[in-house]
Design a protein around this motif. Structure first.
Motif, PDB file in Angstrom:
ATOM      1  N   SER A  13      38.212  46.112  41.652  1.00 24.72           N
ATOM      2  CA  SER A  13      37.525  44.886  41.242  1.00 24.72           C
ATOM      3  C   SER A  13      36.992  44.097  42.437  1.00 24.72           C
ATOM      4  O   SER A  13      35.948  43.451  42.341  1.00 24.72           O
ATOM      5  CB  SER A  13      38.455  44.011  40.400  1.00 24.72           C
ATOM      6  OG  SER A  13      38.721  44.643  39.169  1.00 24.72           O
ATOM      7  N   GLN A  14      37.688  44.156  43.569  1.00 23.99           N
ATOM      8  CA  GLN A  14      37.182  43.482  44.765  1.00 23.99           C
ATOM      9  C   GLN A  14      35.848  44.096  45.199  1.00 23.99           C
ATOM     10  O   GLN A  14      34.902  43.379  45.550  1.00 23.99           O
ATOM     11  CB  GLN A  14      38.206  43.566  45.889  1.00 23.99           C
ATOM     12  CG  GLN A  14      39.455  42.752  45.615  1.00 23.99           C
ATOM     13  CD  GLN A  14      40.566  43.036  46.604  1.00 23.99           C
ATOM     14  OE1 GLN A  14      40.308  43.305  47.783  1.00 23.99           O
ATOM     15  NE2 GLN A  14      41.801  42.985  46.141  1.00 23.99           N
TER      16      GLN A  14
ATOM     17  N   TRP B 199      45.783  49.623  34.209  1.00 27.20           N
ATOM     18  CA  TRP B 199      46.503  48.498  34.802  1.00 27.20           C
ATOM     19  C   TRP B 199      47.087  48.774  36.189  1.00 27.20           C
ATOM     20  O   TRP B 199      47.715  47.887  36.776  1.00 27.20           O
ATOM     21  CB  TRP B 199      47.603  48.054  33.841  1.00 27.20           C
ATOM     22  CG  TRP B 199      47.037  47.792  32.482  1.00 27.20           C
ATOM     23  CD1 TRP B 199      47.157  48.596  31.376  1.00 27.20           C
ATOM     24  CD2 TRP B 199      46.215  46.702  32.073  1.00 27.20           C
ATOM     25  NE1 TRP B 199      46.467  48.052  30.315  1.00 27.20           N
ATOM     26  CE2 TRP B 199      45.883  46.893  30.716  1.00 27.20           C
ATOM     27  CE3 TRP B 199      45.733  45.568  32.724  1.00 27.20           C
ATOM     28  CZ2 TRP B 199      45.093  46.000  30.001  1.00 27.20           C
ATOM     29  CZ3 TRP B 199      44.937  44.679  32.019  1.00 27.20           C
ATOM     30  CH2 TRP B 199      44.625  44.894  30.678  1.00 27.20           C
ATOM     31  N   VAL B 200      46.871  49.946  36.740  1.00 29.50           N
ATOM     32  CA  VAL B 200      47.473  50.317  38.014  1.00 29.50           C
ATOM     33  C   VAL B 200      47.162  49.306  39.120  1.00 29.50           C
ATOM     34  O   VAL B 200      48.038  48.949  39.905  1.00 29.50           O
ATOM     35  CB  VAL B 200      47.039  51.749  38.436  1.00 29.50           C
ATOM     36  CG1 VAL B 200      47.408  52.041  39.876  1.00 29.50           C
ATOM     37  CG2 VAL B 200      47.657  52.767  37.495  1.00 29.50           C
ATOM     38  N   GLN B 201      45.941  48.806  39.190  1.00 27.08           N
ATOM     39  CA  GLN B 201      45.572  47.866  40.248  1.00 27.08           C
ATOM     40  C   GLN B 201      45.574  46.408  39.784  1.00 27.08           C
ATOM     41  O   GLN B 201      45.291  45.511  40.572  1.00 27.08           O
ATOM     42  CB  GLN B 201      44.198  48.228  40.815  1.00 27.08           C
ATOM     43  CG  GLN B 201      44.213  49.513  41.609  1.00 27.08           C
ATOM     44  CD  GLN B 201      42.918  49.765  42.349  1.00 27.08           C
ATOM     45  OE1 GLN B 201      42.234  48.854  42.779  1.00 27.08           O
ATOM     46  NE2 GLN B 201      42.580  51.033  42.486  1.00 27.08           N
TER      47      GLN B 201
ATOM     48  N   THR C  17      39.104  40.955  32.766  1.00 28.65           N
ATOM     49  CA  THR C  17      38.275  42.072  32.310  1.00 28.65           C
ATOM     50  C   THR C  17      38.998  43.400  32.477  1.00 28.65           C
ATOM     51  O   THR C  17      39.628  43.647  33.500  1.00 28.65           O
ATOM     52  CB  THR C  17      36.966  42.108  33.132  1.00 28.65           C
ATOM     53  OG1 THR C  17      36.330  40.826  33.041  1.00 28.65           O
ATOM     54  CG2 THR C  17      36.026  43.195  32.640  1.00 28.65           C
ATOM     55  N   PHE C  18      38.877  44.240  31.465  1.00 30.10           N
ATOM     56  CA  PHE C  18      39.346  45.621  31.576  1.00 30.10           C
ATOM     57  C   PHE C  18      38.506  46.498  30.666  1.00 30.10           C
ATOM     58  O   PHE C  18      37.959  46.045  29.668  1.00 30.10           O
ATOM     59  CB  PHE C  18      40.845  45.754  31.256  1.00 30.10           C
ATOM     60  CG  PHE C  18      41.197  45.530  29.816  1.00 30.10           C
ATOM     61  CD1 PHE C  18      41.261  46.583  28.919  1.00 30.10           C
ATOM     62  CD2 PHE C  18      41.476  44.255  29.365  1.00 30.10           C
ATOM     63  CE1 PHE C  18      41.580  46.363  27.591  1.00 30.10           C
ATOM     64  CE2 PHE C  18      41.809  44.025  28.035  1.00 30.10           C
ATOM     65  CZ  PHE C  18      41.861  45.085  27.144  1.00 30.10           C
ATOM     66  N   TYR C  19      38.389  47.764  31.065  1.00 29.03           N
ATOM     67  CA  TYR C  19      37.606  48.754  30.326  1.00 29.03           C
ATOM     68  C   TYR C  19      38.396  50.047  30.185  1.00 29.03           C
ATOM     69  O   TYR C  19      39.214  50.372  31.051  1.00 29.03           O
ATOM     70  CB  TYR C  19      36.307  49.096  31.079  1.00 29.03           C
ATOM     71  CG  TYR C  19      35.394  47.918  31.270  1.00 29.03           C
ATOM     72  CD1 TYR C  19      34.611  47.458  30.225  1.00 29.03           C
ATOM     73  CD2 TYR C  19      35.324  47.261  32.490  1.00 29.03           C
ATOM     74  CE1 TYR C  19      33.782  46.366  30.391  1.00 29.03           C
ATOM     75  CE2 TYR C  19      34.497  46.168  32.664  1.00 29.03           C
ATOM     76  CZ  TYR C  19      33.726  45.720  31.610  1.00 29.03           C
ATOM     77  OH  TYR C  19      32.911  44.643  31.781  1.00 29.03           O
ATOM     78  N   ALA C  20      38.094  50.784  29.140  1.00 31.75           N
ATOM     79  CA  ALA C  20      38.654  52.124  28.976  1.00 31.75           C
ATOM     80  C   ALA C  20      38.271  52.958  30.196  1.00 31.75           C
ATOM     81  O   ALA C  20      37.139  52.872  30.698  1.00 31.75           O
ATOM     82  CB  ALA C  20      38.131  52.774  27.699  1.00 31.75           C
ATOM     83  N   VAL C  21      39.195  53.769  30.665  1.00 32.13           N
ATOM     84  CA  VAL C  21      38.981  54.563  31.875  1.00 32.13           C
ATOM     85  C   VAL C  21      37.712  55.410  31.776  1.00 32.13           C
ATOM     86  O   VAL C  21      36.974  55.536  32.755  1.00 32.13           O
ATOM     87  CB  VAL C  21      40.220  55.451  32.164  1.00 32.13           C
ATOM     88  CG1 VAL C  21      39.955  56.409  33.317  1.00 32.13           C
ATOM     89  CG2 VAL C  21      41.430  54.591  32.464  1.00 32.13           C
TER      90      VAL C  21
END
Length: 163
Positions: A121-122, A21-23, A80-84
């Protein structure tokens, strides 16, 4: 797989990593009570998916379709998010390609909200061939509005873009 209320524990296991979630616009989504609200919005959207690793059945993230606009003949993809450990493996473009292949059977335009500080993501959006078309404040489910960039992929551009 479509996201259901029973997926909370597995998905939170992934989402509890603060590095994810940092960005993102809400950097506190790793906290259980904050993620719970995000998750409730995902289930209520009826367009969210749990992303799994086909090789081992492990839950690795989530994404969703949302805000279908009939008059504009468009839909949004995001949240959208994924495991690092899956970053840089090609999973994001693979999932986005599947979603766009499906959506473009029904719409002529796909839009994406990307947090203004989410450089990762950009970059991913431009690699997919999407173009930044606007900036707007977006209020995620139960959260305060934050600045997002809007990226667009048109059907005619996607068909000529090798994803």
């Amino acid at each position: 797989m479509p996201l259901t209320a029973s997926d909370f524990d597995e998905l939170y296991h992934v989402a509890s990593d603060s590095e994810i979630w940092v960005q993102h616009p809400n950097k506190d989504r790793w906290r259980k009570e904050i993620f719970q609200q995000f998750f409730e919005g995902a289930v209520k959207s009826k367009g969210a998916f749990r992303i799994m690793d086909k090789t081992n059945g492990e839950t690795i993230g989530s994404t969703r379709f949302y805000d279908y606009n009939e008059s504009d003949n468009s839909i949004m993809i995001g949240y959208t998010f994924y495991a690092v450990r899956y970053w840089g493996t090609g999973i994001n473009p693979e999932v986005k390609k599947m979603m766009m292949d499906y959506a473009f059977r029904y719409v002529n335009k796909i839009l994406f909200h990307v947090g203004a500080v989410n450089l990762r993501s950009q970059i991913a959006m431009t690699r997919l061939g999407a173009k930044k078309i606007a900036e707007e404040n977006v209020a995620y489910y139960g959260e305060a509005a934050k600045l997002n960039f809007v990226y667009e992929m048109r059907k005619e551009d996607y068909q000529s873009f090798p994803v």
